[in-house]
Design a protein around this motif. Structure first.
Motif, PDB file in Angstrom:
ATOM      1  N   SER A 189     -34.706 -24.204  -8.172  1.00 43.87           N
ATOM      2  CA  SER A 189     -33.873 -23.034  -7.916  1.00 43.87           C
ATOM      3  C   SER A 189     -34.752 -21.931  -7.353  1.00 43.87           C
ATOM      4  O   SER A 189     -35.685 -21.478  -8.015  1.00 43.87           O
ATOM      5  N   LEU A 190     -34.460 -21.510  -6.128  1.00 43.27           N
ATOM      6  CA  LEU A 190     -35.327 -20.522  -5.483  1.00 43.27           C
ATOM      7  C   LEU A 190     -34.538 -19.594  -4.585  1.00 43.27           C
ATOM      8  O   LEU A 190     -33.411 -19.897  -4.175  1.00 43.27           O
ATOM      9  N   VAL A 191     -35.159 -18.479  -4.275  1.00 39.22           N
ATOM     10  CA  VAL A 191     -34.543 -17.467  -3.435  1.00 39.22           C
ATOM     11  C   VAL A 191     -34.691 -17.848  -1.958  1.00 39.22           C
ATOM     12  O   VAL A 191     -35.694 -18.432  -1.559  1.00 39.22           O
ATOM     13  N   HIS A 192     -33.660 -17.539  -1.174  1.00 36.53           N
ATOM     14  CA  HIS A 192     -33.748 -17.782   0.272  1.00 36.53           C
ATOM     15  C   HIS A 192     -34.674 -16.757   0.911  1.00 36.53           C
ATOM     16  O   HIS A 192     -35.497 -17.102   1.757  1.00 36.53           O
ATOM     17  N   SER A 193     -34.527 -15.505   0.514  1.00 37.69           N
ATOM     18  CA  SER A 193     -35.453 -14.476   0.981  1.00 37.69           C
ATOM     19  C   SER A 193     -35.703 -13.477  -0.136  1.00 37.69           C
ATOM     20  O   SER A 193     -34.809 -13.152  -0.914  1.00 37.69           O
ATOM     21  N   SER A 194     -36.936 -12.994  -0.198  1.00 38.31           N
ATOM     22  CA  SER A 194     -37.369 -12.133  -1.301  1.00 38.31           C
ATOM     23  C   SER A 194     -36.932 -10.693  -1.084  1.00 38.31           C
ATOM     24  O   SER A 194     -37.188 -10.109  -0.036  1.00 38.31           O
ATOM     25  N   GLN A 195     -36.326 -10.104  -2.109  1.00 40.91           N
ATOM     26  CA  GLN A 195     -35.867  -8.725  -2.011  1.00 40.91           C
ATOM     27  C   GLN A 195     -36.995  -7.712  -2.194  1.00 40.91           C
ATOM     28  O   GLN A 195     -36.763  -6.513  -2.098  1.00 40.91           O
ATOM     29  N   ILE A 196     -38.214  -8.187  -2.413  1.00 40.33           N
ATOM     30  CA  ILE A 196     -39.380  -7.303  -2.449  1.00 40.33           C
ATOM     31  C   ILE A 196     -40.296  -7.577  -1.262  1.00 40.33           C
ATOM     32  O   ILE A 196     -40.619  -6.691  -0.474  1.00 40.33           O
ATOM     33  N   GLY A 198     -39.678  -9.596   1.292  1.00 41.36           N
ATOM     34  CA  GLY A 198     -38.959  -9.838   2.532  1.00 41.36           C
ATOM     35  C   GLY A 198     -39.100 -11.257   3.051  1.00 41.36           C
ATOM     36  O   GLY A 198     -38.395 -11.648   3.982  1.00 41.36           O
ATOM     37  N   THR A 199     -39.986 -12.044   2.456  1.00 35.77           N
ATOM     38  CA  THR A 199     -40.266 -13.408   2.918  1.00 35.77           C
ATOM     39  C   THR A 199     -39.000 -14.252   3.004  1.00 35.77           C
ATOM     40  O   THR A 199     -38.229 -14.329   2.041  1.00 35.77           O
ATOM     41  N   ILE A 200     -38.788 -14.896   4.153  1.00 29.92           N
ATOM     42  CA  ILE A 200     -37.708 -15.866   4.296  1.00 29.92           C
ATOM     43  C   ILE A 200     -38.303 -17.250   4.071  1.00 29.92           C
ATOM     44  O   ILE A 200     -39.201 -17.680   4.809  1.00 29.92           O
ATOM     45  N   ASN A 201     -37.840 -17.932   3.049  1.00 29.90           N
ATOM     46  CA  ASN A 201     -38.399 -19.241   2.697  1.00 29.90           C
ATOM     47  C   ASN A 201     -37.836 -20.357   3.584  1.00 29.90           C
ATOM     48  O   ASN A 201     -36.667 -20.305   3.985  1.00 29.90           O
ATOM     49  N   PRO A 202     -38.638 -21.380   3.862  1.00 30.06           N
ATOM     50  CA  PRO A 202     -38.196 -22.507   4.706  1.00 30.06           C
ATOM     51  C   PRO A 202     -37.316 -23.473   3.914  1.00 30.06           C
ATOM     52  O   PRO A 202     -37.753 -24.560   3.508  1.00 30.06           O
ATOM     53  N   ILE A 203     -36.082 -23.071   3.693  1.00 31.05           N
ATOM     54  CA  ILE A 203     -35.196 -23.809   2.787  1.00 31.05           C
ATOM     55  C   ILE A 203     -34.959 -25.238   3.257  1.00 31.05           C
ATOM     56  O   ILE A 203     -34.966 -26.188   2.453  1.00 31.05           O
ATOM     57  N   LYS A 204     -34.746 -25.418   4.554  1.00 27.46           N
ATOM     58  CA  LYS A 204     -34.484 -26.765   5.064  1.00 27.46           C
ATOM     59  C   LYS A 204     -35.647 -27.703   4.734  1.00 27.46           C
ATOM     60  O   LYS A 204     -35.442 -28.846   4.305  1.00 27.46           O
ATOM     61  N   LYS A 205     -36.857 -27.230   4.921  1.00 33.39           N
ATOM     62  CA  LYS A 205     -38.048 -28.033   4.635  1.00 33.39           C
ATOM     63  C   LYS A 205     -38.162 -28.319   3.143  1.00 33.39           C
ATOM     64  O   LYS A 205     -38.469 -29.442   2.718  1.00 33.39           O
TER      65      LYS A 205
END
Length: 427
Positions: A189-196, A198-205
């Motif tokens: 369970s993880l965030v798509h993008s960080s609200q601190i 700003g990082t957008i995580n590579p969800i598809k990968k």
């Protein structure tokens, strides 16, 4: 009685025509937001806190008012207004499914917010899908809403929560994540993008990595859904959650997307009316998803009004929104980096339109008050509901400015000017 929603639909159509221009016309967009015409402490109101909640367009206000004044009826009853309300609610469900490219509207569950959506899944896992010694993987960059429910689930089931570290730039350590996945891992369970950060995580990968080992993935999209196009078929995650209020929609409405097979397997979170098929004192059978997870009377007026906001966003175009907000982000980063002693948290190459920072020798809570009281600027300062991440970054507080498609570069300039003025008072 008038045909439901005709007048409001015409207003949405008019707004859509006005918004269809070769370039993103932010000044035209701002006219649709009554709060942005206000003053705060005698200054033009500058709202840079959309990561907390988005401002509301007039089409939402009109839709709510019109429904309560002219169309009100509780869904799932048999009289005419009820049938109309049921139809309109299901229309919004389909609009959400289309917005995020779900396979079927039955994969869309309406809840009270992103937090409740995560709790629905976490409690379901705790009550039937986790055993003692099983593992839950989350990450260091999570909001408390994607930490605490999993801690509770782990405690109830005797499971263990494992935490993925981040790199110096504020990105997930994907090699560490892959090494963490074991035969006992039951969900990531993880965030798509960080609200601190700003990082957008590579969800598809990440999803592909997890699925190779038979592990489902929940994605907290609270900060991402308002800012970019989404495609559940492309991301291939098993669950996706977000809140309406952060995307300029009504409060009290959240979305849980779940693949059909997972919604069938997951036990219901709440019991009550609507979610039960048959009820006897000896046994209850549950309705099929999504009704299985929608116990009691939902915030149906707000859900219906969310449909008008989706229409509005579609008129702007989610890609156009994303492109304009990235312009704001790049401009904001450039301007903030000119302030002596200011340190931006996170330097990932792909970021959502949010910037968190500290300033040497400055209490950011005092700066937050100064910006509000003296300049009419709304931002947020504090631990930003991510205490583990803040501890890792060795800061106790940060100030966050979050940009949205109704903000302007001039507002960013004003914030910078205000920060420089504050620093002069401390010199």
């Amino acid at each position: 009685m008038c045909h439901p929603n005709l007048e409001v639909k015409e207003k949405v159509k008019e707004a859509a025509q006005a918004l269809k221009k070769p370039s993103f016309d932010v000044q035209r967009v701002r006219q649709d937001f009554p709060m942005l015409q206000q003053k705060l402490n005698g200054k033009p109101f500058i709202y840079l806190d959309s990561a907390a909640s988005g401002q509301k367009p007039q089409v939402l206000i009109d839709r709510l008012s019109d429904f309560y004044a002219n169309e009100y009826g509780k869904p799932n009853e048999q009289h005419t207004d009820s049938k109309n309300a049921t139809e309109m609610l299901e229309e919004t469900r389909q609009k959400v499914a289309d917005l995020i490219k779900a396979k079927d509207s039955k994969e869309i569950v309406f809840v009270r917010g992103c937090t409740e959506a995560i709790n629905v899944v976490a409690s379901g896992f705790a009550r039937g899908l986790l055993q003692e010694g099983d593992e839950i993987i989350t990450t260091l960059m999570e909001h408390h809403a994607n930490i605490v429910p999993w801690q509770m689930a782990a405690q109830d089931a005797g499971a263990v929560v494992k935490v993925v570290p981040i790199t110096a730039t504020g990105e997930l350590d994907l090699a560490a994540l892959e090494n963490m996945i074991s035969e006992r891992t039951k969900i990531i369970s993880l965030v798509h993008s960080s609200q601190i950060l700003g990082t957008i995580n590579p969800i598809k990968k990440i999803t592909a990595m997890a699925h190779r080992k038979g592990v489902p993935v929940l994605v907290d999209g609270a900060q991402t859904a308002p800012h970019m196009p989404l495609d559940m078929q492309d991301l291939d995650c098993d669950f996706y959650t977000f809140s309406a209020h952060k995307m300029s929609g009504p409060t009290g409405v959240g979305v849980l997307y779940g693949k059909a097979d997972w919604l069938e397997k997951l036990p219901p979170h709440n019991g009550g009316g609507e979610m039960a098929e048959t009820v006897e004192f000896e046994k209850t059978t549950y309705s099929s998803p999504p009704k299985k997870f929608e116990a009691g009377t939902t915030s149906f007026a707000d859900i219906i009004a969310l449909g008008a906001v989706i229409d509005y966003h579609n008129a702007l175009g989610m890609q156009a929104i994303a492109d304009y907000e990235q312009e704001l982000l790049e401009y904001g980063l450039e301007k903030l980096n000119q302030i002596k002693g200011l340190h931006i948290l996170g330097s990932a190459p792909e970021k959502e339109p949010v910037v968190s920072f500290t300033i040497d020798g400055v209490d950011v809570k005092d700066l937050e008050k100064y910006l509000n009281n003296e300049w009419g600027i709304a931002v947020k300062a504090g631990n930003l509901a991510s205490q583990p991440l803040m501890k890792h970054l060795n800061v106790d507080k940060a100030l966050r400015a979050s940009y949205c498609y109704y903000n302007t570069k001039e507002e960013i300039d004003t914030m910078n000017q205000a920060i420089e003025a504050y620093l002069q008072t401390k010199a």
